[in-house]
Design an enzyme around this catalytic site. Sequence first.
Site, PDB file in Angstrom:
ATOM      1  N   LYS A 129      -1.663   9.919   8.766  1.00  0.00           N
ATOM      2  CA  LYS A 129      -0.291   9.274   8.839  1.00  0.00           C
ATOM      3  C   LYS A 129       1.148  10.184   9.233  1.00  0.00           C
ATOM      4  O   LYS A 129       1.929  10.357   9.869  1.00  0.00           O
ATOM      5  CB  LYS A 129      -0.116   7.854   8.430  1.00  0.00           C
ATOM      6  N   ASN A 130       1.735  10.668   7.967  1.00  0.00           N
ATOM      7  CA  ASN A 130       2.963  11.127   8.330  1.00  0.00           C
ATOM      8  C   ASN A 130       3.102  12.698   8.326  1.00  0.00           C
ATOM      9  O   ASN A 130       4.455  13.178   8.699  1.00  0.00           O
ATOM     10  CB  ASN A 130       2.912  11.659   6.125  1.00  0.00           C
TER      11      ASN A 130
ATOM     12  N   ARG B   1      10.827   3.364  11.129  1.00  0.00           N
ATOM     13  CA  ARG B   1      11.942   4.440  10.625  1.00  0.00           C
ATOM     14  C   ARG B   1      11.229   5.632  11.044  1.00  0.00           C
ATOM     15  O   ARG B   1      12.087   6.590  11.445  1.00  0.00           O
ATOM     16  CB  ARG B   1      11.839   4.221   8.785  1.00  0.00           C
TER      17      ARG B   1
ATOM     18  N   CYS C 113       9.293  -0.280   6.381  1.00  0.00           N
ATOM     19  CA  CYS C 113       9.469  -0.701   5.236  1.00  0.00           C
ATOM     20  C   CYS C 113      11.012  -0.702   4.612  1.00  0.00           C
ATOM     21  O   CYS C 113      11.809  -0.455   4.630  1.00  0.00           O
ATOM     22  CB  CYS C 113       8.370  -0.581   4.058  1.00  0.00           C
TER      23      CYS C 113
ATOM     24  N   ARG D  50      17.001   4.530   2.570  1.00  0.00           N
ATOM     25  CA  ARG D  50      16.867   5.607   3.365  1.00  0.00           C
ATOM     26  C   ARG D  50      17.835   6.072   4.378  1.00  0.00           C
ATOM     27  O   ARG D  50      17.144   6.003   5.592  1.00  0.00           O
ATOM     28  CB  ARG D  50      15.017   5.806   3.746  1.00  0.00           C
TER      29      ARG D  50
ATOM     30  N   ASP E 226       4.639   7.668  -1.846  1.00  0.00           N
ATOM     31  CA  ASP E 226       3.728   7.177  -2.220  1.00  0.00           C
ATOM     32  C   ASP E 226       2.218   6.791  -2.459  1.00  0.00           C
ATOM     33  O   ASP E 226       1.560   5.861  -1.567  1.00  0.00           O
ATOM     34  CB  ASP E 226       3.458   7.778  -0.328  1.00  0.00           C
TER      35      ASP E 226
ATOM     36  N   VAL F 231      12.722   7.994  -6.270  1.00  0.00           N
ATOM     37  CA  VAL F 231      13.064   8.456  -5.105  1.00  0.00           C
ATOM     38  C   VAL F 231      13.205   7.447  -3.598  1.00  0.00           C
ATOM     39  O   VAL F 231      14.234   7.429  -2.780  1.00  0.00           O
ATOM     40  CB  VAL F 231      11.530   9.114  -3.894  1.00  0.00           C
TER      41      VAL F 231
ATOM     42  N   ARG G 107      -0.378  -0.176   8.553  1.00  0.00           N
ATOM     43  CA  ARG G 107      -0.068   0.870   9.220  1.00  0.00           C
ATOM     44  C   ARG G 107      -0.095   2.556   8.780  1.00  0.00           C
ATOM     45  O   ARG G 107      -0.070   3.502   9.017  1.00  0.00           O
ATOM     46  CB  ARG G 107       1.540   0.444   8.803  1.00  0.00           C
TER      47      ARG G 107
END
Length: 426
Positions: A23-24, A96, A120, A125, A309, A331, A401
């Site tokens: 996904k990323n 985002r 999220c 961020r 993550d 983070v 997601r």
Amino acid sequence: MDTIIIEGGSTRLKGQVTIEGAKNAVLPLLAATILPQEGKTLLRNVPILSDVFTMNNVVKGLNIALEFNQEKKEILVDATGDILDEAPYEYVSQMRASIVVLGPILARQGHAKVSMPGGCSIGSRPIDLHLKGLELMGAKISQVGGDITATAKKLKGANIYMDFPSVGATQNLMMAATLADGVTVIENAAREPEIVDLAVLLNKMGADVKGAGTETLIITGVERLHGAEHDVVQDRIEAGTFMIAAAMTSGDVLIKDAIWEHNRPLLAKLTEMGVEATEEADGIRIKSDLTKLKPVTVKTLPHPGFPTDMQAQFTALMAVVNGESTMIETVFENRFQHLEEMRRMGLHSEILRDTAIIHGGQDLQGAPVMSTDLRASAALILTGMVAKGQTKVTKLNHLDRGYYQFHEKLKALGAKIERVSEVEHV
């Protein structure tokens, strides 16, 4: 809204599981398909996720032709016509990651308007690093009424030092720099495998990107880019989630096609705990005896540190390992919300700012819980597999997601898990 129902307490996962494309990785790859003015771009190994559909809609909203063949897991994009320079608020506001279209639109069109992104609730961020970098490349930026407008007749190469190795900012600036005049140097760049995957696609399109995977990226601008074909890299976060599922259930699971190097920070901590991890020809095998595992301290960091993550899932493992484990989240400042839900299942933990102390090995009981973000949803499901009795997990829009057929893959490994619609279980 669907609910996942788990009968936990005695599940031992065994077998093999296949991992999807990342996904990323695919979201910035889709943003990159905006850049080529000739030829079509074909992305293969595309995960079927709600975030992908959202990004598809963002791209299509720019008057770009896009076809998603879900059966083949392929997306074909044709951006060769006249495109719009305003990303649709309806979709950008949902996610985002959609901010990464700002750089490609600006580089190609000389003007871009993108809404402030949503997604999220795991931290602020801020996107200041994206905007500062574009300003250094000559863009004029304004923010009015929730919209970001960027203008630059032609971006110029620049030396950019990022205060923090932001993945999204690195991706945005990389893509913008491919069509800029001159050379752009990005220092303290993000080093994630997904950055490397984006660089590979951009170079296939005719860009000149060097240094991906290191702290310094050097991008020499070119006049035009063309379409290309590309296979999306395997999802290290999904792979890691199944590694943890195997570890916390005393399981024996082969995660097919998992890439050792991409998962090295997680594998190091699993090994320190006492989990047996083996690199095999067709993936990574995880074998575990929960009674022999030891508590550890983990600190999330930008890659190649331990990934944020994987934090929620790893705290689920900490919850079933005897002793006191510590998780330090550096983070995102708001990423321990899942621990409040896990307390409903009997978890003993304390949170002090960026640090969670997990008192593991206590009896956990099934309970109704609610997902608070994407990775939290997976952590609650994994916890439900080891808790005694029935656990119901709701708000699965977060899960969808980032995980495809998550409950079906766990069920195939031996979990007692079902996903039902609300009308079935009311």
